[in-house]
Design a protein around this motif. Structure first.
Motif, PDB file in Angstrom:
ATOM      1  N   VAL A   9      -1.995  -9.613  10.478  1.00  0.00           N
ATOM      2  CA  VAL A   9      -1.395 -10.433   9.435  1.00  0.00           C
ATOM      3  C   VAL A   9      -1.046 -11.808   9.995  1.00  0.00           C
ATOM      4  CG1 VAL A   9       0.501 -10.640   7.773  1.00  0.00           C
ATOM      5  CG2 VAL A   9      -0.426  -8.381   8.331  1.00  0.00           C
ATOM      6  N   ALA A  21       6.081 -12.797   4.390  1.00  0.00           N
ATOM      7  CA  ALA A  21       5.110 -11.905   5.018  1.00  0.00           C
ATOM      8  C   ALA A  21       5.794 -10.780   5.791  1.00  0.00           C
ATOM      9  CB  ALA A  21       4.202 -12.701   5.950  1.00  0.00           C
ATOM     10  N   ALA A  25       5.712  -6.858   4.968  1.00  0.00           N
ATOM     11  CA  ALA A  25       5.138  -5.988   5.986  1.00  0.00           C
ATOM     12  C   ALA A  25       6.013  -4.768   6.240  1.00  0.00           C
ATOM     13  CB  ALA A  25       4.940  -6.773   7.280  1.00  0.00           C
ATOM     14  N   LEU A  37       0.664  -2.553  11.720  1.00  0.00           N
ATOM     15  CA  LEU A  37       0.494  -3.976  11.475  1.00  0.00           C
ATOM     16  C   LEU A  37       0.690  -4.783  12.749  1.00  0.00           C
ATOM     17  CD1 LEU A  37       2.455  -4.452   8.107  1.00  0.00           C
ATOM     18  CD2 LEU A  37      -0.001  -4.080   8.418  1.00  0.00           C
ATOM     19  N   CYS A 102      -7.996  -8.416   8.236  1.00  0.00           N
ATOM     20  CA  CYS A 102      -7.134  -9.578   8.459  1.00  0.00           C
ATOM     21  C   CYS A 102      -6.640 -10.081   7.117  1.00  0.00           C
ATOM     22  CB  CYS A 102      -7.913 -10.670   9.184  1.00  0.00           C
ATOM     23  SG  CYS A 102      -7.005 -12.235   9.363  1.00  0.00           S
ATOM     24  N   LEU A 103      -5.365 -10.465   7.054  1.00  0.00           N
ATOM     25  CA  LEU A 103      -4.763 -10.996   5.833  1.00  0.00           C
ATOM     26  C   LEU A 103      -4.067 -12.309   6.139  1.00  0.00           C
ATOM     27  CD1 LEU A 103      -3.627 -10.878   2.901  1.00  0.00           C
ATOM     28  CD2 LEU A 103      -1.779  -9.446   3.804  1.00  0.00           C
ATOM     29  N   SER A 104      -4.308 -13.311   5.280  1.00  0.00           N
ATOM     30  CA  SER A 104      -3.646 -14.607   5.434  1.00  0.00           C
ATOM     31  C   SER A 104      -3.358 -15.201   4.066  1.00  0.00           C
ATOM     32  CB  SER A 104      -4.530 -15.574   6.234  1.00  0.00           C
ATOM     33  OG  SER A 104      -3.940 -16.871   6.290  1.00  0.00           O
ATOM     34  N   LEU A 313      -1.546  -6.685   1.005  1.00  0.00           N
ATOM     35  CA  LEU A 313      -1.660  -5.710   2.088  1.00  0.00           C
ATOM     36  C   LEU A 313      -2.274  -4.406   1.581  1.00  0.00           C
ATOM     37  CD1 LEU A 313       1.773  -6.290   3.864  1.00  0.00           C
ATOM     38  CD2 LEU A 313      -0.469  -6.458   4.979  1.00  0.00           C
TER      39      LEU A 313
END
Length: 335
Positions: A9, A21, A25, A37, A102-104, A313
């Protein structure tokens, strides 16, 4: 993919910074026991925001990154000069098999440029496309491309259609996903030369049920599972729909406050209004996919709140479980 899912993340990017974030999470790992994570960014800031009392902290690790890609950074400049950023480090973890997704919530252009450089597109796919689930009258519809490719060839639109059909396969009630091409009319002769050529290509496709052209006023009808367009048209359609949703919400609130009678009626209809808000809550549809990459990259809205980031997510986890890139590769191999 390992037995447990691991998501990298980018915790620093986005309009609201790391607080959203990190909070999302912690709520996420409390809900899903099969995911770990990696929060990428300034370790001092991240540690200060993590709840130290949580017994789930052993499922969160921190990967330090010195820099951040800003929302107004030029994508090519970011690609060349931001290789110490949280976005780059998160994508690098994905490339090196230290993460499954991957997360953005950061700069879309920079995320796309870095993803193409580090993760690469799948063989036989010319360009990745941004794809998002949209709420419709009955279920969801996938719309792509939403801005990655402003100009597209007929072949690329055909590729988008096949990728979208693979993604929609798990939610389509029919044996094959229903796919349509966004146009200014439904008649066969309507549209640009590119759309006409794409229309001819899609008619020959046996892997999904191509139903022809669809107009913008039918995007939310639920008539199809996938709507294909170039990134210019798709981004306008998405932003226009978001604007209309905000307008309707403001108008409803304005009308409710207009008089004593409308306030009473609002109280009587509160359960229905709450149900409507929950069904159409934009946070529940946050999380767009960069389809066509070799691994799973998810883009969250830059202004996402905690609820919206949590949903992004969830999208990342679902796509890892569904093996979306591998299934797209298989579809193109068998094509």
């Amino acid at each position: 993919m390992s037995a447990r899912i691991r998501i990298a993340v980018d915790a620093m990017s986005g309009d609201l910074g790391p607080r959203v974030a990190i909070s999302a999470a912690q709520n996420f790992i409390a809900q899903f026991s099969d995911v770990d994570l990696v929060l990428v960014g300034d370790q001092t800031q991240i540690r200060s925001l993590l709840s130290q009392s949580s017994e789930l902290l052993n499922r969160i690790t921190i990967a330090h990154a010195d820099d951040v890609v800003r929302m107004n950074d030029d994508p090519l400049m970011a690609l060349r000069q931001k290789r110490a950023s949280s976005m780059w480090v998160a994508l690098e973890m994905l490339r090196n098999n230290h993460a499954d997704a991957c997360l953005s919530a950061g700069n879309t252009g920079a995320l796309l440029a870095m993803s193409k450089f580090l993760i690469k597109t799948l063989p036989d796919i010319e360009r990745p496309a941004i794809c998002k689930s949209m709420p419709v009258e009955n279920g969801n519809t996938y719309l792509l491309d939403l801005g990655a490719n402003l100009n597209c060839s007929p072949v690329q639109l055909h590729q988008f259609a096949l990728m979208g059909a693979v993604l929609a396969a798990n939610v389509s009630s029919s044996s094959r996903a229903r796919v349509a091409l966004l146009n200014v009319g439904t008649e066969d002769q309507k549209g640009t030369d590119v759309l006409q050529a794409a229309h001819a290509l899609l008619k020959t496709e046996a892997k999904f049920n191509y139903v022809g052209f669809i107009e913008a006023d039918a995007i939310f009808s639920g008539a199809v599972d996938v709507i294909v367009c170039d990134g210019f048209s798709g981004n306008i359609a998405l932003k226009a729909s978001e604007g209309v949703a905000r307008f309707i919400s403001k108008r409803i609130n304005s009308i409710i406050q207009k008089s004593f009678l409308t306030k009473i009626l609002a109280v009587l209809a509160s359960s229905l209004l709450k149900l409507l808000r929950n069904e159409l809550d934009p946070a529940l549809y946050n999380g767009a996919t960069f389809l066509g990459l070799q691994k799973t990259v998810i883009k969250s809205h830059g202004g996402a709140n905690e609820k919206a980031f949590l949903h992004a997510l969830i999208v990342a986890r679902e796509q890892v479980l569904q093996r979306v890139p591998a299934r797209i590769q298989q579809a193109f191999t068998e094509h």
